[in-house]
Design a protein around this motif. Structure first.
Motif, mmCIF file in Angstrom:
data_model
loop_
_atom_site.group_PDB
_atom_site.id
_atom_site.type_symbol
_atom_site.label_atom_id
_atom_site.label_comp_id
_atom_site.label_asym_id
_atom_site.label_seq_id
_atom_site.Cartn_x
_atom_site.Cartn_y
_atom_site.Cartn_z
ATOM 1 N N UNK A 1 16.421 52.435 43.416
ATOM 2 C CA UNK A 1 16.606 51.136 42.757
ATOM 3 C C UNK A 1 15.993 49.997 43.552
ATOM 4 N N UNK A 2 16.154 50.023 44.871
ATOM 5 C CA UNK A 2 15.555 49.001 45.735
ATOM 6 C C UNK A 2 14.029 49.071 45.628
ATOM 7 N N UNK A 3 13.492 50.292 45.645
ATOM 8 C CA UNK A 3 12.035 50.464 45.528
ATOM 9 C C UNK A 3 11.538 49.918 44.195
ATOM 10 N N UNK B 1 8.772 46.868 43.197
ATOM 11 C CA UNK B 1 7.509 47.429 42.696
ATOM 12 C C UNK B 1 6.873 48.448 43.634
ATOM 13 N N UNK B 2 7.719 49.283 44.240
ATOM 14 C CA UNK B 2 7.253 50.366 45.092
ATOM 15 C C UNK B 2 7.478 51.656 44.320
ATOM 16 N N UNK B 3 6.406 52.375 44.078
ATOM 17 C CA UNK B 3 6.454 53.543 43.191
ATOM 18 C C UNK B 3 6.780 54.828 43.948
ATOM 19 N N UNK B 4 8.072 55.121 44.029
ATOM 20 C CA UNK B 4 8.503 56.425 44.543
ATOM 21 C C UNK B 4 8.557 57.354 43.330
ATOM 22 N N UNK B 5 7.893 58.513 43.399
ATOM 23 C CA UNK B 5 7.944 59.426 42.251
ATOM 24 C C UNK B 5 9.389 59.789 41.906
#
Length: 127
Positions: free
Chosen positions: A29-31, A35-39
């Motif tokens: 959720x933080x990512x 706008x940090x794309x964790x698969x």
């Protein structure tokens, strides 16, 4: 407040964000909020696609980190957590190096979150 630094080959550079500790937001959720794309696929701790390596950057002992039963099973079945690490987690509150971003709740500690950018693929621990 916690500093969360995300590092991945898919990012131009490491990204550090502030997260409110204990607001029940997962690392995933933080990512997403930043706008940090964790698969991720299931977002429920069952598929292992959001595999991350977490390093605690503070000099103090890590906070007791609760792993959900789903996370324990998924990490164990996929070979990302040994029986010894599972025992250390359950008896000594020592977190394993690999976690699932969808299950990890941010605590009041500064962490480095590394991920490969590919679903379920680990970052090399020898780094």
């Amino acid at each position: 407040m916690a500093n969360v630094t995300f590092s991945a080959p898919t990012l131009e550079k490491d990204v550090t964000v502030y997260a409110v500790a204990g607001d029940n937001k997962t690392l995933l959720g933080v990512a997403k909020q930043n706008n940090i794309a964790i698969p991720c696929q299931c977002q429920d701790g069952e598929c292992g696609s959001c595999l991350i390596k977490v390093t605690i950057l503070d000099d103090r002992a890590p906070h007791g980190i609760h792993l959900t039963d789903k996370e324990k099973l998924t990490l164990s079945v996929n070979g990302k957590m040994t029986k010894a690490q599972l025992n250390d987690t359950e008896t000594n509150d020592m977190p394993p190096p690999y976690r699932l971003a969808c299950q990890y709740i941010v605590r009041d500690e500064n962490i480095l979150v590394e991920f490969s950018g590919e679903p379920g693929v680990e970052i090399d621990l020898r780094r």
